[in-house]
Enzyme design. Sequence first.
Site, PDB file in Angstrom:
ATOM      1  N   LYS A 119      45.415 -33.793   2.387  1.00  0.00           N
ATOM      2  CA  LYS A 119      44.918 -35.239   1.434  1.00  0.00           C
ATOM      3  C   LYS A 119      43.496 -35.235   1.211  1.00  0.00           C
ATOM      4  CE  LYS A 119      44.453 -39.770   0.702  1.00  0.00           C
ATOM      5  NZ  LYS A 119      43.249 -40.506   0.577  1.00  0.00           N
TER       6      LYS A 119
ATOM      7  N   HIS B 134      32.461 -45.058   5.361  1.00  0.00           N
ATOM      8  CA  HIS B 134      33.360 -45.826   4.444  1.00  0.00           C
ATOM      9  C   HIS B 134      33.401 -47.085   4.213  1.00  0.00           C
ATOM     10  CE1 HIS B 134      37.238 -42.976   3.795  1.00  0.00           C
ATOM     11  NE2 HIS B 134      36.106 -42.603   3.950  1.00  0.00           N
TER      12      HIS B 134
ATOM     13  N   GLU C  69      39.241 -44.161  -5.141  1.00  0.00           N
ATOM     14  CA  GLU C  69      38.855 -44.370  -3.790  1.00  0.00           C
ATOM     15  C   GLU C  69      37.324 -44.347  -3.486  1.00  0.00           C
ATOM     16  OE1 GLU C  69      41.408 -41.929  -1.148  1.00  0.00           O
ATOM     17  OE2 GLU C  69      39.731 -41.939   0.505  1.00  0.00           O
TER      18      GLU C  69
HETATM   19  C1  MEV Z   1      40.473 -40.171   3.455  1.00  0.00           C
HETATM   20  O1  MEV Z   1      41.147 -40.334   2.375  1.00  0.00           O
HETATM   21  C2  MEV Z   1      40.441 -38.506   3.671  1.00  0.00           C
HETATM   22  C3  MEV Z   1      40.263 -37.896   5.058  1.00  0.00           C
HETATM   23  O2  MEV Z   1      41.543 -38.766   5.992  1.00  0.00           O
HETATM   24  C4  MEV Z   1      40.592 -36.537   4.942  1.00  0.00           C
HETATM   25  C5  MEV Z   1      40.581 -36.120   6.595  1.00  0.00           C
HETATM   26  O3  MEV Z   1      40.908 -36.702   7.391  1.00  0.00           O
HETATM   27  O4  MEV Z   1      40.207 -34.788   6.595  1.00  0.00           O
HETATM   28  C6  MEV Z   1      39.053 -38.497   5.634  1.00  0.00           C
END
Ligand code: MEV
Length: 430
Positions: free
Chosen positions: A269, A383, A82
Amino acid sequence: MKKEYLNKFYQKTHEERLHALVSAEVILEEDTSDFKRKLQLPEETANHMIENQISTYELPLGIGLNFFIDQKEYVVPMATEEPSVIAAASSAAKIIRQAGGFKTSIQERTMIGQIALKDVSNMKEAEEIILQHEDQIIEKANQAHPSIVKRGGGARSVKVRQIEADEQYNAPAFFVIHIHIQTLEAMGANIINTMVEAVKPYLESLTGGTAIMGILSNYATECLATATCHIPVSLLRKGSFSGEEVRDRIIEAGQFAVVDPYRAVTHNKGIMNGIDAVVLASGNDTRAIEAGVHAYATRSGQYRSLSNWSKAENGDLVGTMTIPLPVGTVGGSINIHPGAIFSKQLLGNPTAQELEAIIVSVGLGQNFSALKALVTEGIQKGHMGLHAKSLAISAGAVGDQIDLVSNELKKRKNMNLATAKEILEQIKDI
Ligand code: MEV
């Protein structure tokens, strides 16, 4: 470690990165020759690791930088597919190190083996009998695995759990015996399973019940790791947001994840983005850790956030997180997989407790970065840069084309594969 050599690591070429690690005294000069091949899993080893093996499956291995944990510097190996995960972890660690770094507390590492029995006619009486025979049960368990006892570990205590019949799920009553086992540097699945299987017949004879299975529990509630960080508001300012605003918004984001399972799952996650990456790089079992951690998130009866964010008396943002982390530094693929062997070296050959401290800190840092971005500019801005690179590569860009395509892509309204392909064609025509 000469950390200064790792500055602007992301801007360096692949070769420069390896040399920076040598200059920083993280790896040796001789490690850099034929680096990629040395880290690859040999076909022969892979074939012995699983069944029906036909190839190996690679993932990028990167390093989390700036980690200062319990007064010690770490370069953290992270295996992940990722984008943004490693950048986010490193940027959190950079801020947190300025505030003294992460502090951890690691519980004595005790694993749980379960033996479940059915048809125990008098559970109360059986419980008394089991507890009266605790020493004998421990002795039998230890006799089944003398080498761990010789090394200073082994079965330590016995606990009984009576689980009532549950009509809703059409389940009978179960009489469950837990054996608490110290597996030292190993995660210890084989040690635990050998011991519980060995004591099964004895427990049947003591209780009059029938054993349905003996197996370790991945819900490692006796192997908890806690990380904490205190961040002054002066380090939290972001864009038009004051440090106080960022702190209060992170606290609110944390509260939202405590009460709403839909948010808690995403929040956790994000934490696991960092945790899994280190667990995987270190050769440990990601599924065991994931299963245990998510079960721990439900310990109140509802799925909740694993981390907690609050305001200290002096106004600092305080982050803390406790999770079960039964990782090992020996056993399984840890001493077999060249990537795992390298990861261990990169971390300075940590003990299993130290590895827990690193992993729980990475998870908390990962969470801090995600929340900080979410409550300020949003995560898409950060991102998109990396996403643009992935799209450029998917479109077929190679070498210099990757940056050219991704930079152009970031300027476009529709950042997608079709646009990336279109830009690549235009570049090829020039
Ligand atoms: C993305 O892989 C993880 C996030 O969604 C975690 C979060 O929302 O705290 C950015």
